[in-house]
Design a protein around this motif. Structure first.
Motif, mmCIF file in Angstrom:
data_model
loop_
_atom_site.group_PDB
_atom_site.id
_atom_site.type_symbol
_atom_site.label_atom_id
_atom_site.label_comp_id
_atom_site.label_asym_id
_atom_site.label_seq_id
_atom_site.Cartn_x
_atom_site.Cartn_y
_atom_site.Cartn_z
ATOM 1 N N ASP A 155 1.004 -1.160 0.020
ATOM 2 C CA ASP A 155 0.127 -0.091 -0.071
ATOM 3 C C ASP A 155 0.893 1.255 -0.106
ATOM 4 O O ASP A 155 1.802 1.318 0.548
ATOM 5 C CB ASP A 155 -0.779 0.001 1.303
ATOM 6 C CG ASP A 155 -1.936 0.944 0.977
ATOM 7 O OD1 ASP A 155 -1.990 1.942 0.055
ATOM 8 O OD2 ASP A 155 -3.126 0.726 1.561
ATOM 9 N N GLU A 156 0.510 2.282 -0.887
ATOM 10 C CA GLU A 156 1.434 3.551 -0.897
ATOM 11 C C GLU A 156 2.774 2.906 -1.780
ATOM 12 O O GLU A 156 3.857 3.316 -1.132
ATOM 13 C CB GLU A 156 1.342 4.140 0.288
ATOM 14 C CG GLU A 156 0.314 4.556 0.894
ATOM 15 C CD GLU A 156 -0.268 5.614 0.133
ATOM 16 O OE1 GLU A 156 -0.142 6.094 -1.036
ATOM 17 O OE2 GLU A 156 -1.573 6.360 0.528
ATOM 18 N N ALA A 157 2.506 2.219 -2.667
ATOM 19 C CA ALA A 157 3.671 1.341 -3.311
ATOM 20 C C ALA A 157 4.617 2.336 -3.822
ATOM 21 O O ALA A 157 5.861 2.282 -3.680
ATOM 22 C CB ALA A 157 3.449 0.417 -4.331
ATOM 23 N N ASP A 158 4.279 3.689 -4.182
ATOM 24 C CA ASP A 158 5.166 4.402 -4.872
ATOM 25 C C ASP A 158 6.122 5.140 -3.734
ATOM 26 O O ASP A 158 7.263 5.267 -3.822
ATOM 27 C CB ASP A 158 4.362 5.620 -5.306
ATOM 28 C CG ASP A 158 3.208 6.581 -4.459
ATOM 29 O OD1 ASP A 158 2.901 5.534 -3.423
ATOM 30 O OD2 ASP A 158 3.166 7.614 -4.403
ATOM 31 N N LYS A 159 5.751 5.232 -2.436
ATOM 32 C CA LYS A 159 6.653 5.646 -1.371
ATOM 33 C C LYS A 159 7.358 4.663 -0.770
ATOM 34 O O LYS A 159 8.579 4.649 -0.323
ATOM 35 C CB LYS A 159 5.404 5.983 -0.115
ATOM 36 C CG LYS A 159 4.741 7.222 -0.522
ATOM 37 C CD LYS A 159 5.712 8.624 -1.021
ATOM 38 C CE LYS A 159 4.749 9.624 -1.098
ATOM 39 N NZ LYS A 159 5.599 11.048 -1.591
ATOM 40 N N LEU A 160 6.922 3.349 -1.055
ATOM 41 C CA LEU A 160 7.713 2.212 -0.475
ATOM 42 C C LEU A 160 9.000 1.836 -1.520
ATOM 43 O O LEU A 160 9.828 1.251 -1.154
ATOM 44 C CB LEU A 160 6.956 0.846 -0.553
ATOM 45 C CG LEU A 160 5.868 0.904 0.564
ATOM 46 C CD1 LEU A 160 4.869 -0.467 0.506
ATOM 47 C CD2 LEU A 160 6.850 0.584 1.819
ATOM 48 N N ASN A 162 10.801 4.524 -2.483
ATOM 49 C CA ASN A 162 11.823 5.644 -2.239
ATOM 50 C C ASN A 162 13.061 4.915 -1.760
ATOM 51 O O ASN A 162 13.127 3.831 -1.143
ATOM 52 C CB ASN A 162 11.255 6.438 -1.189
ATOM 53 C CG ASN A 162 10.235 7.390 -1.696
ATOM 54 O OD1 ASN A 162 9.772 7.514 -2.926
ATOM 55 N ND2 ASN A 162 9.494 8.156 -0.956
ATOM 56 N N GLN A 163 14.299 5.609 -1.984
ATOM 57 C CA GLN A 163 15.540 5.069 -1.670
ATOM 58 C C GLN A 163 15.599 4.809 -0.184
ATOM 59 O O GLN A 163 16.340 3.890 0.087
ATOM 60 C CB GLN A 163 16.365 6.369 -1.888
ATOM 61 C CG GLN A 163 18.001 5.804 -1.996
ATOM 62 C CD GLN A 163 18.104 4.991 -3.229
ATOM 63 O OE1 GLN A 163 17.366 5.024 -4.201
ATOM 64 N NE2 GLN A 163 18.997 3.837 -3.054
ATOM 65 N N GLU A 164 14.908 5.437 0.798
ATOM 66 C CA GLU A 164 15.095 5.035 2.058
ATOM 67 C C GLU A 164 14.567 3.543 2.357
ATOM 68 O O GLU A 164 14.941 3.001 3.366
ATOM 69 C CB GLU A 164 14.472 6.197 2.860
ATOM 70 C CG GLU A 164 12.779 6.226 3.020
ATOM 71 C CD GLU A 164 12.147 7.018 3.688
ATOM 72 O OE1 GLU A 164 12.289 6.845 5.074
ATOM 73 O OE2 GLU A 164 11.558 8.217 3.565
ATOM 74 N N PHE A 165 13.617 3.270 1.487
ATOM 75 C CA PHE A 165 12.787 1.752 1.717
ATOM 76 C C PHE A 165 13.572 0.840 0.937
ATOM 77 O O PHE A 165 13.307 -0.422 1.057
ATOM 78 C CB PHE A 165 11.470 1.977 1.474
ATOM 79 C CG PHE A 165 10.664 2.708 2.524
ATOM 80 C CD1 PHE A 165 10.944 2.267 3.700
ATOM 81 C CD2 PHE A 165 9.904 3.731 2.099
ATOM 82 C CE1 PHE A 165 9.991 2.842 4.953
ATOM 83 C CE2 PHE A 165 9.270 4.672 3.459
ATOM 84 C CZ PHE A 165 9.438 3.927 4.655
ATOM 85 N N LYS A 166 14.244 1.139 -0.310
ATOM 86 C CA LYS A 166 14.551 0.273 -1.403
ATOM 87 C C LYS A 166 15.354 -1.023 -1.011
ATOM 88 O O LYS A 166 14.732 -2.260 -1.291
ATOM 89 C CB LYS A 166 15.355 0.836 -2.637
ATOM 90 C CG LYS A 166 15.315 -0.068 -3.655
ATOM 91 C CD LYS A 166 16.225 0.529 -4.775
ATOM 92 C CE LYS A 166 16.230 -0.183 -5.981
ATOM 93 N NZ LYS A 166 16.836 -1.627 -5.807
ATOM 94 N N ALA A 167 16.377 -0.810 -0.246
ATOM 95 C CA ALA A 167 17.199 -1.781 0.281
ATOM 96 C C ALA A 167 16.169 -2.828 1.181
ATOM 97 O O ALA A 167 16.372 -4.100 1.025
ATOM 98 C CB ALA A 167 18.430 -1.644 1.158
ATOM 99 N N GLU A 168 15.505 -2.376 2.254
ATOM 100 C CA GLU A 168 14.691 -3.056 2.983
ATOM 101 C C GLU A 168 13.655 -3.864 2.281
ATOM 102 O O GLU A 168 13.371 -5.243 2.414
ATOM 103 C CB GLU A 168 13.921 -2.276 3.934
ATOM 104 C CG GLU A 168 14.959 -1.568 4.854
ATOM 105 C CD GLU A 168 14.154 -0.479 5.893
ATOM 106 O OE1 GLU A 168 14.926 -0.343 6.992
ATOM 107 O OE2 GLU A 168 13.150 -0.235 5.557
ATOM 108 N N ILE A 169 12.991 -3.205 1.220
ATOM 109 C CA ILE A 169 11.972 -3.814 0.285
ATOM 110 C C ILE A 169 12.589 -5.068 -0.421
ATOM 111 O O ILE A 169 12.264 -6.249 -0.552
ATOM 112 C CB ILE A 169 11.118 -3.005 -0.772
ATOM 113 C CG1 ILE A 169 10.365 -1.839 0.202
ATOM 114 C CG2 ILE A 169 10.522 -3.785 -1.751
ATOM 115 C CD1 ILE A 169 9.222 -2.391 0.865
#
Length: 374
Positions: A155-160, A162-169
């Protein structure tokens, strides 16, 4: 079309009626049958269009026939970018599942609070709503396992993306079963989302709900051209002029949010800050006070505002313009919902004039600009 015609579990249809969900929204009409058919889905729809229920209802309906639950092996994983959205999504799952014949346990996990109660609470959970960082902490502690996940929602995949989440995702996706249903919802369609779509989705049903013209038309927009040093005093003037009792103010950074709140309080205007550096307790309390009308001004960054969902919010003020025209529409769309009128005000400096012109062009509407320096 009615909820009865969407082949949902009868108890869900009854609960929807009790919650005054009289008929499905456009995103619900399109998404629910596709999700029930176990298809991958990419849904593009603005906040306030009913997209959370668009995936919650069919997921709960499908779980009624799932007896393969193993302790600490969740079957549905919902990833969200903020703590506030995690709580909001969990609440929607609980509202719709309370009258189901088969109990569905849902838990929201997020950082900023003690991890131990969340580790204990994961006993018997089927639906896990999580922010990426806290989920990885729980996985490292063997408090939860993802090998049984049948449905992934972002949910809110566009925000997920973002660079701050990319490695975690990337880490989380690597731990999930290859065979699963993937559901992505976003308020905007961005290049990042195109990248995620190719990584995650398999022959998806793509649903794009255009922003209704009348939705924008129900929002009165006005902008004021002024110097940067006059923004603070003019913000206070607007709050007093319009006798604002509930206004959401957007700023671009944590520092700016705190500065605005400090100046408002100094001038005896009740205000609180909403950003990622605030504790979870502080954010939850501020949001509750604002939603219940006990807080006059909430000042927020864009990311933190993702969990702010108020049916009849009368005022939104852009203290600073967002970088993206789509984010501008998303911001002002916090007001003017449920056929209620709303007022969106932007404070614009000379340096922001060109960008404001781009925003108006992309939006397809001209906003009256008043030069208060004259």
């Amino acid at each position: 079309m009615s909820f009865e015609s969407l082949a949902l579990a009868p108890s869900l249809v009854n609960t929807a009626a009790h919650q005054q969900f009289n008929e499905p929204t456009a995103i619900q009409n399109a998404a629910i049958p596709a999700i029930l058919a176990n298809k991958d889905v990419l849904g593009i729809a603005k906040t306030g269009t009913g997209k959370t229920a668009a995936y919650v209802l069919p997921i709960l309906s499908g779980l009624q026939n799932d007896n393969s639950v193993k302790n600490r092996h969740v079957t549905t994983l919902v990833l969200v970018p903020t703590r506030e959205l995690a709580v909001q999504v969990k609440d929607v799952f609980e509202v719709f599942s309370k009258d189901l014949p088969q109990r569905i346990k849902t838990l929201a996990v997020y950082g900023g609070v003690s991890i131990n109660p969340q580790m204990i609470g994961l006993q018997g959970v089927q639906v896990l709503v999580a922010t990426p960082g806290r989920l990885l902490e729980l996985l490292e502690s063997n408090a939860v396992y993802l090998s049984s996940v049948k449905t992934l929602v972002m949910d809110e995949a566009d925000k997920l993306l973002n660079q701050e989440f990319k490695a975690e995702i990337d880490k989380i996706l690597a731990l999930l079963p290859k065979k699963r249903q993937n559901i992505l919802f976003s308020a905007t369609l961005s290049p990042n989302l195109d990248q995620l779509q190719s990584m995650v989705l398999n022959e998806p049903t793509i649903i794009k709900i255009e922003q209704a013209e009348e939705f924008i038309d129900s929002i009165e927009q006005i902008a004021y051209l002024l110097s940067p040093e006059k923004k603070g005093p003019y913000l206070r003037h607007l709050i007093e002029k319009h006798a604002m009792k509930q206004v959401l103010v957007f700023a671009s950074s944590t520092h700016q949010v705190d500065s605005i709140v400090h100046k408002l309080r100094k001038n005896k205007i009740d205000a609180r800050a909403m950003h990622g550096q605030k504790s979870q307790g502080s954010r939850t309390e501020s949001l509750l006070l604002f939603k219940t009308g006990k807080l006059k001004v909430l000042v927020s960054t864009d990311l933190m505002a993702r969990g702010i969902d108020i049916i009849e919010l009368p005022f939104v003020i852009n203290y600073e313009l967002p970088r993206s025209p789509k984010d501008y529409v998303h911001r002002i769309g916090r007001t003017g919902r449920a056929e209620a009128n709303g007022l969106a005000i932007s404070l614009v400096t000379l340096n922001e004039l060109h960008h404001f012109g781009v925003i108006q062009k992309k939006m397809g509407k001209t906003v009256e600009l008043i030069d208060i320096e004259r």
